[in-house]
Design a protein around this motif. Structure first.
Motif, PDB file in Angstrom:
ATOM      1  N   LEU A  11       0.842  -1.207   0.000  1.00 59.91           N
ATOM      2  CA  LEU A  11       0.000   0.000   0.000  1.00 59.91           C
ATOM      3  C   LEU A  11       0.872   1.250   0.000  1.00 59.91           C
ATOM      4  O   LEU A  11       0.630   2.174  -0.783  1.00 59.91           O
ATOM      5  CB  LEU A  11      -0.925   0.009   1.219  1.00 59.91           C
ATOM      6  N   ARG A  12       1.936   1.272   0.835  1.00 57.32           N
ATOM      7  CA  ARG A  12       2.808   2.461   0.919  1.00 57.32           C
ATOM      8  C   ARG A  12       3.503   2.720  -0.417  1.00 57.32           C
ATOM      9  O   ARG A  12       3.619   3.862  -0.858  1.00 57.32           O
ATOM     10  CB  ARG A  12       3.838   2.287   2.038  1.00 57.32           C
ATOM     11  N   ILE A  13       3.932   1.660  -1.083  1.00 59.65           N
ATOM     12  CA  ILE A  13       4.588   1.816  -2.392  1.00 59.65           C
ATOM     13  C   ILE A  13       3.592   2.445  -3.370  1.00 59.65           C
ATOM     14  O   ILE A  13       3.914   3.404  -4.078  1.00 59.65           O
ATOM     15  CB  ILE A  13       5.098   0.458  -2.921  1.00 59.65           C
ATOM     16  N   PHE A  14       2.364   1.959  -3.353  1.00 63.62           N
ATOM     17  CA  PHE A  14       1.318   2.476  -4.249  1.00 63.62           C
ATOM     18  C   PHE A  14       1.020   3.943  -3.938  1.00 63.62           C
ATOM     19  O   PHE A  14       0.969   4.790  -4.831  1.00 63.62           O
ATOM     20  CB  PHE A  14       0.057   1.621  -4.092  1.00 63.62           C
ATOM     21  N   LEU A  15       0.893   4.279  -2.648  1.00 61.90           N
ATOM     22  CA  LEU A  15       0.527   5.652  -2.266  1.00 61.90           C
ATOM     23  C   LEU A  15       1.665   6.636  -2.548  1.00 61.90           C
ATOM     24  O   LEU A  15       1.421   7.786  -2.935  1.00 61.90           O
ATOM     25  CB  LEU A  15       0.122   5.712  -0.791  1.00 61.90           C
ATOM     26  N   ARG A  16       2.939   6.182  -2.397  1.00 60.62           N
ATOM     27  CA  ARG A  16       4.054   7.071  -2.777  1.00 60.62           C
ATOM     28  C   ARG A  16       3.984   7.403  -4.266  1.00 60.62           C
ATOM     29  O   ARG A  16       4.210   8.552  -4.669  1.00 60.62           O
ATOM     30  CB  ARG A  16       5.406   6.402  -2.477  1.00 60.62           C
ATOM     31  N   LYS A  64       1.127   6.347   8.392  1.00 62.13           N
ATOM     32  CA  LYS A  64      -0.122   6.955   8.894  1.00 62.13           C
ATOM     33  C   LYS A  64      -1.347   6.514   8.090  1.00 62.13           C
ATOM     34  O   LYS A  64      -2.477   6.729   8.510  1.00 62.13           O
ATOM     35  CB  LYS A  64      -0.028   8.492   8.842  1.00 62.13           C
ATOM     36  N   TYR A  65      -1.116   5.933   6.899  1.00 64.44           N
ATOM     37  CA  TYR A  65      -2.251   5.504   6.068  1.00 64.44           C
ATOM     38  C   TYR A  65      -2.291   3.980   6.061  1.00 64.44           C
ATOM     39  O   TYR A  65      -1.294   3.330   5.721  1.00 64.44           O
ATOM     40  CB  TYR A  65      -2.102   6.015   4.636  1.00 64.44           C
ATOM     41  N   GLU A  66      -3.452   3.424   6.444  1.00 66.83           N
ATOM     42  CA  GLU A  66      -3.592   1.959   6.436  1.00 66.83           C
ATOM     43  C   GLU A  66      -4.483   1.504   5.283  1.00 66.83           C
ATOM     44  O   GLU A  66      -4.641   0.312   5.057  1.00 66.83           O
ATOM     45  CB  GLU A  66      -4.168   1.482   7.773  1.00 66.83           C
ATOM     46  N   CYS A  67      -5.072   2.438   4.554  1.00 64.24           N
ATOM     47  CA  CYS A  67      -5.861   2.082   3.368  1.00 64.24           C
ATOM     48  C   CYS A  67      -5.960   3.319   2.481  1.00 64.24           C
ATOM     49  O   CYS A  67      -5.683   4.441   2.924  1.00 64.24           O
ATOM     50  CB  CYS A  67      -7.251   1.582   3.771  1.00 64.24           C
ATOM     51  N   ALA A  68      -6.387   3.117   1.239  1.00 67.04           N
ATOM     52  CA  ALA A  68      -6.451   4.222   0.278  1.00 67.04           C
ATOM     53  C   ALA A  68      -7.504   5.243   0.698  1.00 67.04           C
ATOM     54  O   ALA A  68      -7.345   6.437   0.449  1.00 67.04           O
ATOM     55  CB  ALA A  68      -6.747   3.686  -1.115  1.00 67.04           C
ATOM     56  N   ARG A  69      -8.541   4.787   1.409  1.00 70.12           N
ATOM     57  CA  ARG A  69      -9.599   5.707   1.842  1.00 70.12           C
ATOM     58  C   ARG A  69      -9.018   6.777   2.776  1.00 70.12           C
ATOM     59  O   ARG A  69      -9.339   7.960   2.640  1.00 70.12           O
ATOM     60  CB  ARG A  69     -10.725   4.946   2.551  1.00 70.12           C
ATOM     61  N   MET A 115      -5.927   0.765  -8.605  1.00 71.27           N
ATOM     62  CA  MET A 115      -5.859  -0.054  -7.391  1.00 71.27           C
ATOM     63  C   MET A 115      -6.872  -1.178  -7.484  1.00 71.27           C
ATOM     64  O   MET A 115      -8.032  -0.969  -7.833  1.00 71.27           O
ATOM     65  CB  MET A 115      -6.138   0.804  -6.153  1.00 71.27           C
ATOM     66  N   ASP A 116      -6.415  -2.399  -7.157  1.00 76.55           N
ATOM     67  CA  ASP A 116      -7.277  -3.569  -7.122  1.00 76.55           C
ATOM     68  C   ASP A 116      -8.274  -3.387  -5.974  1.00 76.55           C
ATOM     69  O   ASP A 116      -7.842  -3.169  -4.833  1.00 76.55           O
ATOM     70  CB  ASP A 116      -6.367  -4.784  -6.864  1.00 76.55           C
ATOM     71  N   SER A 117      -9.561  -3.497  -6.262  1.00 72.25           N
ATOM     72  CA  SER A 117     -10.556  -3.172  -5.227  1.00 72.25           C
ATOM     73  C   SER A 117     -10.501  -4.151  -4.054  1.00 72.25           C
ATOM     74  O   SER A 117     -10.670  -3.744  -2.903  1.00 72.25           O
ATOM     75  CB  SER A 117     -11.971  -3.142  -5.811  1.00 72.25           C
ATOM     76  N   ASP A 118     -10.162  -5.435  -4.325  1.00 68.82           N
ATOM     77  CA  ASP A 118     -10.113  -6.316  -3.145  1.00 68.82           C
ATOM     78  C   ASP A 118      -8.794  -6.142  -2.378  1.00 68.82           C
ATOM     79  O   ASP A 118      -8.725  -6.520  -1.203  1.00 68.82           O
ATOM     80  CB  ASP A 118     -10.422  -7.787  -3.455  1.00 68.82           C
ATOM     81  N   PHE A 119      -7.791  -5.468  -3.006  1.00 67.55           N
ATOM     82  CA  PHE A 119      -6.593  -5.097  -2.231  1.00 67.55           C
ATOM     83  C   PHE A 119      -6.994  -4.036  -1.208  1.00 67.55           C
ATOM     84  O   PHE A 119      -6.629  -4.117  -0.023  1.00 67.55           O
ATOM     85  CB  PHE A 119      -5.479  -4.577  -3.147  1.00 67.55           C
ATOM     86  N   GLU A 120      -7.804  -3.057  -1.646  1.00 68.52           N
ATOM     87  CA  GLU A 120      -8.258  -1.999  -0.723  1.00 68.52           C
ATOM     88  C   GLU A 120      -9.120  -2.605   0.377  1.00 68.52           C
ATOM     89  O   GLU A 120      -8.973  -2.242   1.559  1.00 68.52           O
ATOM     90  CB  GLU A 120      -9.019  -0.921  -1.490  1.00 68.52           C
ATOM     91  N   ASP A 121      -9.962  -3.567   0.023  1.00 64.54           N
ATOM     92  CA  ASP A 121     -10.809  -4.228   1.035  1.00 64.54           C
ATOM     93  C   ASP A 121      -9.919  -4.872   2.094  1.00 64.54           C
ATOM     94  O   ASP A 121     -10.153  -4.751   3.298  1.00 64.54           O
ATOM     95  CB  ASP A 121     -11.703  -5.301   0.393  1.00 64.54           C
ATOM     96  N   LYS A 122      -8.832  -5.528   1.640  1.00 65.04           N
ATOM     97  CA  LYS A 122      -7.910  -6.207   2.557  1.00 65.04           C
ATOM     98  C   LYS A 122      -7.270  -5.172   3.494  1.00 65.04           C
ATOM     99  O   LYS A 122      -7.175  -5.373   4.704  1.00 65.04           O
ATOM    100  CB  LYS A 122      -6.827  -6.920   1.730  1.00 65.04           C
TER     101      LYS A 122
END
Ligand code: BQK
Length: 130
Positions: A11-16, A64-69, A115-122
């Motif tokens: 997730l951190r790699i994606f958000l960076r 500080k971010y645990e999900c894309a939301r 972003m894969d939606s079930d990745f965000e769900d996880k």
């Protein structure tokens, strides 16, 4: 070998990458750094929760971010702050509001499409447990 840590690392790699894409777009220049209270002294009297893309990049690195939301909530904050600080019917204020709405729409669309939606769900499941 903790799979939760693997997920949050991914997730951190994606958000960076998201931060980089947004900050590298010239349209969003004014959202890339904290508003300089020397230059804009009344800013913090009007805007109680400043936010910017550099701060968001630091928040990614500080886990500080645990999900894309959670990330999109801070994008929303950048946008709302700009709308509040620039309410006038002047072309200057209108252009800043338009840029702020473009930032928000571009960020949502990037995440929705990349972003894969079930990745965000996880990620949200992990966030709930913590
Ligand atoms: C980001 C933001 O909300 C912002 N708003 C501004 N509004 C104005 O200047 C309007 C306010 N109404 C009266 C006419 N001037 S300037 C500005 C800004 C621009 C930058 O290049 C860097 C930066 O840190 C902040």
């Amino acid at each position: 070998y903790d799979t939760e840590e693997h997920t949050l690392r991914e997730l951190r790699i994606f958000l960076r990458d998201m931060c980089k894409k947004l900050a590298n777009n010239r349209l969003f220049f004014m959202f890339t750094k904290p508003v300089d209270t020397e230059e804009v002294p009344d800013y913090t009297t009007i805007i109680k929760k400043p936010m910017d893309l550099e701060t968001m990049m630091m928040k990614v690195d500080f886990h500080k971010y645990e999900c894309a939301r959670d990330f999109l909530n801070d994008i929303e904050l950048i946008c709302q702050n700009a709308l509040e600080y620039n309410p006038a019917r002047t072309s200057a204020d209108k252009q800043i509001r338009h840029r702020a709405c473009s930032l928000r729409d571009y960020a949502y669309t990037l995440i929705k499409t990349e972003m894969d939606s079930d990745f965000e769900d996880k990620c949200q499941e992990i966030a709930k447990k913590r």
